[in-house]
Enzyme design. Structure first.
Site, PDB file in Angstrom:
ATOM      1  N   ASP A   1      -9.581   9.174   0.087  1.00  0.00           N
ATOM      2  CA  ASP A   1      -8.508  10.158  -0.088  1.00  0.00           C
ATOM      3  C   ASP A   1      -8.552  11.138   1.071  1.00  0.00           C
ATOM      4  O   ASP A   1      -9.542  11.853   1.259  1.00  0.00           O
ATOM      5  CB  ASP A   1      -8.712  10.883  -1.426  1.00  0.00           C
ATOM      6  CG  ASP A   1      -7.508  11.724  -1.819  1.00  0.00           C
ATOM      7  OD1 ASP A   1      -6.525  11.752  -1.057  1.00  0.00           O
ATOM      8  OD2 ASP A   1      -7.559  12.342  -2.896  1.00  0.00           O
TER       9      ASP A   1
ATOM     10  N   GLU B   1      -4.035   7.767   0.378  1.00  0.00           N
ATOM     11  CA  GLU B   1      -5.173   7.303  -0.409  1.00  0.00           C
ATOM     12  C   GLU B   1      -5.086   5.804  -0.652  1.00  0.00           C
ATOM     13  O   GLU B   1      -4.008   5.208  -0.684  1.00  0.00           O
ATOM     14  CB  GLU B   1      -5.289   8.052  -1.735  1.00  0.00           C
ATOM     15  CG  GLU B   1      -4.102   7.915  -2.652  1.00  0.00           C
ATOM     16  CD  GLU B   1      -4.312   8.628  -3.976  1.00  0.00           C
ATOM     17  OE1 GLU B   1      -5.398   8.488  -4.565  1.00  0.00           O
ATOM     18  OE2 GLU B   1      -3.380   9.318  -4.419  1.00  0.00           O
TER      19      GLU B   1
END
Length: 446
Positions: A11, A107
């Protein structure tokens, strides 16, 4: 569930704001808000400096302005710059594993087992550390937080535990010990309504939820949601990493600074939105059977209407025609805050009737109000309103970005990712020497 910590979740930390701070050297270390900058704008990303003042994603921009100190930068998004950064990162992830599931621009999940890596805790820890360093170097300083565990659930939650620039590796058997002390809102599917219902029953942590009997959860939330919460509270998640997702829908929408009531203006907006959706369909080689319009009123009440054709189409004129028909069914006299057009039931072929663009069963036979506007994008117009943060180039001063504008003037800061903080110069908004520009190339930054 895996027997080894084989699933990683990567992420990028406050990606939009991080890219802005990378490309605009004078903003490094300062609070930065990226999102809608108009009166009804919403925060897309807040830098970690801005989060210290309570700014967060999905907050109205007006509220973020009240919370953040003077000197906070409020910038419009630059999606081209974010996409370039995302593409660099996803290419790096592809080198780590053949199974990468990108779930958003910033992500992705990786199946480390498919990459033939050492899946011991020390092995995946060293791998994740190397990947974090590689991402930061390749993106000019944009950092990533990584979680590694035996499932997607554990990896996703792990990546969020030590942000920014964090790493959490959860060893097999430690899943519940890590999850149970956390707030129940960390679980996917626990939104405000579910959280409120759980709180009324004294459930505040994932551990509390794990102690609730399954029959109670089924009674409170129904079969699907209740059973899902029961499994997740026990870290029971067998979802695989899927490397490719087929698109399920395409849409375009617009939020207005002033509520719209004029039917003519709404019709024009429908044409333009349908044109954008049609262009995306054709660019992707797709067609669609279902057209949907989305109308949000001043009080945030949201209405959707859909119509499904017998055959799929990629014709923006037909998408506009159906959207006009659906909009006519909705009372817009109270004002429209947001308008959207979307398509679903996608296919990779088009099979419109050879002799007509629509049949009485699936479309209004009347022509759209402005077919040309739906078929072709509106012609380019000279830029006279400059968005804060926009990349520009001046014939004399070179590349920079819009620092602010108003009253017929635009101020530009001339700097880039590899320069010292630059000077600010002010020009007329219609200065012929000032032009929109592509994002700067951070790969040449020193």
């Amino acid at each position: 569930m895996r027997r080894e910590p084989a699933i990683a979740h990567v992420d990028l930390d406050a990606m939009f704001a991080a890219v802005e701070q990378r490309d605009k050297v004078s903003l490094r270390g300062r609070p930065v808000i990226v999102g809608g900058t108009a009166g009804r704008g919403v925060v897309a990303t807040a830098s970690y400096e801005a989060r210290r003042y309570g700014a967060r994603s999905a907050m109205p921009t007006a509220e973020a302005r009240r919370r953040c100190p003077p000197g906070t930068a409020f910038l419009a998004p630059r999606f081209a710059a974010y996409r370039r950064t995302s593409e660099v990162v996803m290419a790096l992830l592809d080198d780590v594993s053949p199974l990468v599931e990108q779930v958003s621009i910033d992500e992705a999940y990786l199946d480390l087992g498919a990459g033939g890596h050492d899946l011991s805790v020390p092995g995946v820890t060293a791998l994740a550390d190397r990947l974090k360093a590689t991402i930061a170097a390749a993106t000019g300083g944009v950092t990533a937080s990584i979680g590694v565990g035996t499932s997607k659930l554990v990896a996703k939650i792990g990546s969020d535990l030590r942000k920014p620039d964090g790493l959490t590796v959860v060893a097999p058997g430690d899943e519940q010990a890590v999850l149970h002390p956390l707030p129940v809102t960390r679980l996917p599917g626990v939104g405000p309504a579910t959280d409120e219902r759980l709180r009324r029953s004294g459930v505040r942590t994932i551990g509390d939820l794990a102690r609730v009997p399954l029959p109670d959860l089924l009674d409170w939330f129904g079969q699907a949601h209740g059973a899902g919460l029961y499994r997740l509270a026990r870290a029971d998640d067998e979802r695989p990493v899927i490397s490719e997702h087929e698109a399920k829908s395409l849409s375009a929408e617009e939020t207005f600074d002033v509520d719209l009531t004029d039917r003519g203006r709404l019709g024009t907006e429908i044409d333009q939105l349908a044109g954008r959706v049609g262009a995306r369909l054709r660019a992707a080689g797709l067609s669609a059977r279902t057209v949907t319009v989305k109308i949000r009123h001043y009080d945030f009440t949201t209405i959707t209407r859909s119509l499904t054709r017998t055959q799929p189409t990629d014709d923006p004129r037909l998408v506009a025609q159906l959207a006009h028909r659906l909009l006519a069914e909705v009372d817009t006299s109270a004002g429209v805050r947001l308008l959207g057009v979307g398509v679903t039931t996608l296919a990779d072929f088009v099979q419109d009737d050879l002799f007509t663009t629509a049949t009485p069963d699936d479309a209004d036979p009347r022509p759209p109000e402005r077919p040309d506007a739906a078929a072709d994008p509106p012609p380019a117009t000279p830029v006279t309103t400059w968005r804060p943060g926009q990349d520009v180039r001046h014939d004399a001063y070179g590349p920079g970005w819009v620092w602010g504008s108003g009253l017929g003037r635009v101020s530009v800061r001339f700097e880039g990712p590899g320069t010292p903080p630059g000077p600010v110069r002010t020009f007329a908004t219609d200065d012929p020497a000032l032009h929109p520009a592509d994002p700067p190339d951070w790969t040449f930054a020193s």
